[in-house]
Design a protein around this motif. Structure first.
Motif, PDB file in Angstrom:
ATOM      1  N   LYS A 185      43.762 100.419  36.384  1.00 37.68           N
ATOM      2  CA  LYS A 185      42.981 100.576  35.005  1.00 37.68           C
ATOM      3  C   LYS A 185      41.499 101.002  35.632  1.00 37.68           C
ATOM      4  N   THR A 186      40.924 101.840  35.115  1.00 33.86           N
ATOM      5  CA  THR A 186      39.572 102.216  35.496  1.00 33.86           C
ATOM      6  C   THR A 186      38.269 101.408  34.887  1.00 33.86           C
ATOM      7  N   GLY A 238      42.272 105.026  45.526  1.00 33.42           N
ATOM      8  CA  GLY A 238      42.012 103.556  45.935  1.00 33.42           C
ATOM      9  C   GLY A 238      41.557 102.648  44.700  1.00 33.42           C
ATOM     10  N   ASN A 239      41.736 101.530  44.989  1.00 27.64           N
ATOM     11  CA  ASN A 239      41.284 100.312  44.008  1.00 27.64           C
ATOM     12  C   ASN A 239      40.697  99.052  44.677  1.00 27.64           C
ATOM     13  N   LEU A 240      40.158  98.163  44.126  1.00 28.33           N
ATOM     14  CA  LEU A 240      39.769  96.860  44.730  1.00 28.33           C
ATOM     15  C   LEU A 240      40.736  95.889  44.933  1.00 28.33           C
ATOM     16  N   ASP A 241      41.594  95.507  43.991  1.00 35.62           N
ATOM     17  CA  ASP A 241      42.472  94.391  44.115  1.00 35.62           C
ATOM     18  C   ASP A 241      43.871  94.789  44.607  1.00 35.62           C
ATOM     19  N   SER A 242      44.705  93.880  45.158  1.00 38.21           N
ATOM     20  CA  SER A 242      45.844  94.271  45.672  1.00 38.21           C
ATOM     21  C   SER A 242      47.031  94.405  44.707  1.00 38.21           C
ATOM     22  N   PRO A 243      47.332  93.925  43.389  1.00 33.84           N
ATOM     23  CA  PRO A 243      48.147  94.212  42.525  1.00 33.84           C
ATOM     24  C   PRO A 243      48.113  95.438  41.905  1.00 33.84           C
ATOM     25  N   GLU A 244      48.651  96.228  41.637  1.00 36.97           N
ATOM     26  CA  GLU A 244      48.584  97.574  40.930  1.00 36.97           C
ATOM     27  C   GLU A 244      48.920  97.607  39.356  1.00 36.97           C
ATOM     28  N   GLY A 245      48.478  98.727  38.877  1.00 37.43           N
ATOM     29  CA  GLY A 245      48.679  98.919  37.376  1.00 37.43           C
ATOM     30  C   GLY A 245      50.044  99.630  37.009  1.00 37.43           C
ATOM     31  N   GLY A 246      50.762  99.238  37.582  1.00 38.19           N
ATOM     32  CA  GLY A 246      52.513 100.002  37.664  1.00 38.19           C
ATOM     33  C   GLY A 246      52.980  99.891  36.232  1.00 38.19           C
ATOM     34  N   PHE A 247      52.730  98.698  35.691  1.00 35.56           N
ATOM     35  CA  PHE A 247      53.394  98.407  34.327  1.00 35.56           C
ATOM     36  C   PHE A 247      52.889  99.382  33.234  1.00 35.56           C
ATOM     37  N   ASP A 248      51.494  99.716  33.371  1.00 36.50           N
ATOM     38  CA  ASP A 248      51.071 100.897  32.310  1.00 36.50           C
ATOM     39  C   ASP A 248      51.852 102.118  32.377  1.00 36.50           C
ATOM     40  N   ALA A 249      52.031 102.447  33.589  1.00 39.25           N
ATOM     41  CA  ALA A 249      52.507 103.792  34.012  1.00 39.25           C
ATOM     42  C   ALA A 249      54.169 103.736  33.799  1.00 39.25           C
ATOM     43  N   ILE A 250      54.785 102.758  33.993  1.00 37.23           N
ATOM     44  CA  ILE A 250      56.319 102.567  33.498  1.00 37.23           C
ATOM     45  C   ILE A 250      56.277 102.651  32.022  1.00 37.23           C
ATOM     46  N   ASP A 274      53.993  99.430  47.688  1.00 33.65           N
ATOM     47  CA  ASP A 274      53.798  98.510  48.413  1.00 33.65           C
ATOM     48  C   ASP A 274      52.899  97.374  48.070  1.00 33.65           C
ATOM     49  N   ALA A 275      52.767  97.098  46.718  1.00 31.41           N
ATOM     50  CA  ALA A 275      52.119  95.925  46.267  1.00 31.41           C
ATOM     51  C   ALA A 275      52.827  95.455  45.087  1.00 31.41           C
ATOM     52  N   GLY A 276      51.946  94.123  44.643  1.00 32.01           N
ATOM     53  CA  GLY A 276      52.525  93.696  43.298  1.00 32.01           C
ATOM     54  C   GLY A 276      52.266  94.372  42.150  1.00 32.01           C
ATOM     55  N   PHE A 277      52.245  93.663  40.786  1.00 29.66           N
ATOM     56  CA  PHE A 277      52.055  94.252  39.573  1.00 29.66           C
ATOM     57  C   PHE A 277      50.940  93.361  38.917  1.00 29.66           C
ATOM     58  N   HIS A 278      50.006  93.838  37.852  1.00 30.51           N
ATOM     59  CA  HIS A 278      49.716  93.155  36.855  1.00 30.51           C
ATOM     60  C   HIS A 278      50.490  93.365  35.509  1.00 30.51           C
ATOM     61  N   PHE A 279      50.424  92.142  35.066  1.00 24.51           N
ATOM     62  CA  PHE A 279      51.303  91.935  33.496  1.00 24.51           C
ATOM     63  C   PHE A 279      50.384  91.518  32.388  1.00 24.51           C
ATOM     64  N   ALA A 280      50.836  91.314  31.355  1.00 24.18           N
ATOM     65  CA  ALA A 280      50.056  91.001  30.128  1.00 24.18           C
ATOM     66  C   ALA A 280      49.211  89.763  30.035  1.00 24.18           C
ATOM     67  N   GLY A 281      48.082  89.864  29.904  1.00 28.29           N
ATOM     68  CA  GLY A 281      46.752  88.807  30.026  1.00 28.29           C
ATOM     69  C   GLY A 281      46.160  88.982  31.232  1.00 28.29           C
ATOM     70  N   ASP A 282      46.290  90.097  32.058  1.00 31.68           N
ATOM     71  CA  ASP A 282      45.459  90.192  33.315  1.00 31.68           C
ATOM     72  C   ASP A 282      44.424  91.134  32.959  1.00 31.68           C
ATOM     73  N   GLY A 283      44.429  91.778  31.808  1.00 35.38           N
ATOM     74  CA  GLY A 283      43.688  92.780  31.248  1.00 35.38           C
ATOM     75  C   GLY A 283      42.136  92.085  30.768  1.00 35.38           C
ATOM     76  N   LYS A 284      42.370  90.711  30.577  1.00 31.69           N
ATOM     77  CA  LYS A 284      41.226  89.862  30.171  1.00 31.69           C
ATOM     78  C   LYS A 284      40.193  89.917  31.144  1.00 31.69           C
ATOM     79  N   LEU A 285      40.587  90.194  32.440  1.00 39.54           N
ATOM     80  CA  LEU A 285      39.470  90.059  33.648  1.00 39.54           C
ATOM     81  C   LEU A 285      38.690  91.157  33.531  1.00 39.54           C
ATOM     82  N   GLY A 286      39.183  92.283  32.860  1.00 38.46           N
ATOM     83  CA  GLY A 286      38.155  93.574  32.542  1.00 38.46           C
ATOM     84  C   GLY A 286      37.785  93.656  31.228  1.00 38.46           C
ATOM     85  N   GLY A 287      37.847  92.573  30.452  1.00 37.67           N
ATOM     86  CA  GLY A 287      37.537  92.632  28.850  1.00 37.67           C
ATOM     87  C   GLY A 287      38.523  93.130  28.033  1.00 37.67           C
ATOM     88  N   ILE A 288      39.702  93.352  28.287  1.00 36.23           N
ATOM     89  CA  ILE A 288      40.553  94.172  27.608  1.00 36.23           C
ATOM     90  C   ILE A 288      41.618  93.015  27.302  1.00 36.23           C
TER      91      ILE A 288
END
Length: 791
Positions: A185-186, A238-250, A274-288
């Motif tokens: 997520k941008t 590139g991004n800052l954290d290790s988990p990626e936003g793959g669920f959005d793409a799927i 080669d990384a983990g994934f974000h899922f529902a609820g993690d968007g709160k870190l970005g105010g989503i």
């Protein structure tokens, strides 16, 4: 033989239980009755009910209704049925056939549509066939993580298109491939939002593209070189954290069918990271905070709502992937294998492969994962209506049978293999709306499905012929249907003769008291509208009846712990005996066959037959047919003297023979008749007279006539032969004498030998004295010179 009564008892208990369920339901109409159980039926005969029986007594199990004399043609018992509406056979298709079929023309599941008519409690079972088609088309979309850690992987993927197209030709001749990429997520804190980092998120001299959530680089195509060309242009981000936003793409790959170019064929999604994934609820870190809406938001092939909607949940992804028949292959590095294996367990029809550090093994991984996914078929069904249940039974390859959860799936299916499933659908109740329902059954990951239309039997056929406001229902206060009155609102009673407001008046209760007594309905029923409605008992076979419920069919006399001895029926507490039975408990049989003796006489002529049992008139006789006389002599001994005097003019009764022994007919024969030659009992006798001679005879009673057959000649022992006896005695004496002499001689020889041996032994042991004779004097005198010194 011991098992049969056990199962018979179980059978009776089962039907009693079913009957009890039908009666206890207190159904007031045919429609209510058939909802109770599949075994319940409704008797529509107008004259079926007896005095005191309530309307609900029409509802009972079929066997009980038959016993209660309800005409089988007047029993409402609708049954469910199965109708196949579309039954196109599965396709037999081979790659080497010149003519190719469109995906829509290929059938892998049969039948395609059915209509089931369901009655409550009665399951309907049908067979479903699945055959894995040969040369079935495949769409494969490669979704790749383009964060900086995947830089070396991108180099190996750039030639994936043509290489994978070549390998997949072995499996299918109709293969298409697409490509998409994702990062994150941008918004902060997932990426750096400083202007410089938004242009180039990588550090140092690395040239990276701007961060993005998801990009559809290439929609599905059969041009492998196009895949290589477009993927070669891609740059790492590139991004800052290790988990990626793959669920959005799927989510976007699944729901944006038109933009991705999905066909109704086998759909594969390869998710490479080669990384983990974000899922529902993690968007709160970005105010989503808005939940993902599961809709397509691609503009110019870019996901534009990543900053607006949260990541999807795993359950949301599972639903969308299943709805769009997409099978997922997770190509991840060794480090994240445990995480994605747990994710695989939550997503049906998905696989996990180990990706090398530079993605060099991606083609082998895809081929292996596809073979694993396609070798298993798992059935799933849509939402079931309330009260409807479904069960599966699989008959897989080599006859392997699965039930329960395993009944939904078959494994190790090769191309061209055919498996089948037995699917049972049962309704526990009729839906409130009563309208048809539609459910779908489909194999996961396949676009084909079976449509099942469910119709529900909510009422009897006879209800459609009902007569509203019928005169049979007390001045038109109800609808006469199915042989009974269905009362209008506010009316009750068997004929709707009462208003609910009049039910408990004293005048009506007086009509329910027998002989002006105090007990209402004999305490065995309820007074409804001045009429007794008898209570129902736990055992449906036990019934109260009568105008005042004063009768029942279970309080009659018993014999051998059986009601009416098992030879009659109980009516109003009295036994009505079957033919040939009498008595208060029907325990007295009028049959005389049990009293017949072997000679064909009733009780051997020594008694009378009462209630099927012999009563002996002579007290010395006993037994089932008065055949036993413990104090009597035997038949042979009893008639011995008479037979001897009449046949041989001998014996104790020789002088009174004519007077005492004329009670039988004597027949002399050379050979006695045998028991097998006669149709009446026959006794063989062998007796001995005073001269030790044997005589043989038979005694029998035929047609009340006593007959004696006797052998005409006596069997006497022959006299002794004197000469052999004398010769034998003399020879015996001589032999005994010789034997005694031989024994004496032998003993003497033994004695002499023992004495001689004793003498020899003493002789050997003798020792003689060698001393001189004391009276002997020698004639020689020796004189010694005392002076001699030996010199």
């Amino acid at each position: 033989l011991f098992i049969i009564p056990f199962f018979l008892e179980i059978f009776i208990i089962f039907f009693r239980k079913v009957g009890s369920i039908c009666i206890k339901a207190n159904a007031q109409s045919c429609g209510e009755c058939i909802q109770v159980s599949e075994a319940c039926g409704w008797c529509t005969d107008e004259n079926f009910l007896t005095v005191g029986e309530s309307k609900s007594a029409r509802c009972d199990d079929l066997e009980s209704l038959k016993k209660r004399s309800c005409d089988p043609t007047k029993v409402e018992n609708p049954r469910g049925l199965i109708q196949i509406n579309k039954n196109k056979p599965v396709t037999i298709r081979k790659k080497d056939v010149p003519e190719k079929l469109d995906p829509e023309q290929i059938t892998q599941i049969q039948p395609q549509k059915l209509t089931l008519t369901l009655r409550s409690g009665e399951p309907q079972t049908f067979d479903l066939k699945f055959k894995r088609a040969e040369d079935y088309p495949i769409d494969l979309y490669y979704l790749m993580d383009l964060s900086f850690s995947m830089k070396d992987d991108l180099e190996n993927v750039k030639n994936l298109g043509t290489d994978l197209m070549r390998e997949m030709q072995v499996i299918t001749s109709d293969f298409r491939i697409g490509f998409g990429s994702f990062v994150e997520k941008t918004v902060m804190p997932y990426i750096s939002t400083t202007p410089a980092r938004l242009i180039n998120p990588c550090t140092g001299n690395q040239n990276c593209t701007s961060p993005f959530s998801y990009k559809n680089v290439l929609k599905l195509t059969n041009k492998g070189d196009e895949f290589n060309r477009l993927v070669s242009r891609q740059q790492i981000s590139g991004n800052l954290d290790s988990p990626e936003g793959g669920f959005d793409a799927i989510m976007q790959v699944a729901v944006c069918e038109e933009q991705i170019g999905w066909r109704n064929v086998t759909r594969l999604l390869v998710f490479s990271t080669d990384a983990g994934f974000h899922f529902a609820g993690d968007g709160k870190l970005g105010g989503i905070v808005l939940p993902n809406d599961g809709k397509c938001h691609l503009e110019n092939n870019m996901y534009t709502m990543s900053h607006y909607y949260d990541y999807p949940s795993i359950a949301h992804l599972v639903q969308k992937l299943s709805d769009h028949n997409i099978q997922t292959i997770f190509a991840v590095t060794e480090e994240f294998q445990p995480v994605y294996k747990e994710l695989k367990n939550l997503i049906p029809k998905s696989a996990v492969g180990t990706l090398s550090s530079n993605s060099s093994n991606v083609i082998k991984l895809i081929i292996d994962a596809y073979n694993s996914l396609s070798s298993e078929v798992i059935l799933e069904n849509g939402r079931l209506p309330e009260g409807v249940s479904i069960t599966y039974k699989s008959i897989c390859k080599n006859g392997v049978v699965g039930t329960g959860e395993n009944g939904r799936k078959c494994s190790n299916i090769s191309i061209g293999d055919e498996v089948s499933f037995q699917i049972s659908i049962e309704s526990k109740e009729c839906p409130s709306h009563g309208k048809p329902e539609v459910i779908t059954i489909k194999p996961l990951g396949f676009n084909e499905e079976v449509e099942v239309v469910l119709n529900f039997i909510c009422d009897c056929q006879c209800a459609s012929d009902g007569e509203p406001n019928s005169e049979k229902c007390h001045e038109g206060n109800g609808t006469f249907e199915c042989g009974a009155c269905k009362c209008n609102d506010g009316r009750i009673g068997r004929l709707c003769e009462c208003s609910k407001d009049e039910v408990r008046t004293e005048d009506l209760d007086a009509n329910c008291r027998k002989d002006n007594g105090t007990d209402i309905c004999s305490n065995n029923g309820d007074c409804v509208c001045g009429t007794c409605e008898c209570k129902k008992r736990e055992n449906p076979a036990e019934i109260y009846s009568g105008k005042y419920c004063e009768c029942d069919n279970f309080n009659c006399d018993r014999s051998n712990n059986k009601l009416c001895g098992g030879h009659g029926r109980c009516e109003c507490r009295k036994c009505i005996c079957d033919a040939n039975y009498t008595g208060s408990a029907c325990d007295c049989s009028l049959e005389t066959s049990t009293c017949l003796a072997k000679n064909g006489q009733i009780c051997n002529g020594r008694g009378t037959c009462e209630c099927g049992v012999c009563k002996c008139t002579n007290p010395k006789f006993q037994g089932p047919t008065c055949e036993i006389c413990p104090t009597c002599p035997g038949v042979c001994a009893e008639h011995k003297d008479c037979v001897q005097c009449r046949a041989f003019q001998a014996g104790e009764k020789k002088d009174t023979c004519q007077q005492d022994c004329s009670y039988f007919q004597l027949i002399k024969v050379a050979k006695l008749p045998q028991p097998t030659d006669q149709s009446f009992p026959l006794t063989h006798c062998k007796e001995r007279d005073a001269n030790d001679c044997w005589f043989y005879y038979t005694y029998a009673i035929r047609n009340d006539n006593k007959e004696v057959y006797v052998v005409e000649t006596l069997e006497c022992p022959p006299g002794p032969d004197i000469i052999p006896i004398v010769a034998g005695v003399v020879a015996g004496i001589v032999l005994i004498g010789l034997a005694l002499l031989l024994i004496w001689k032998l003993l003497m020889i033994i004695h002499d030998r023992r004495e001689f041996a004793k003498f020899e032994k003493e002789k050997m042991n003798a020792k003689w004295d060698t001393g001189e004779n004391p009276i002997y004097k020698s004639a020689v005198t020796t004189v010694v010179n005392p002076k001699y010194e030996g010199k």
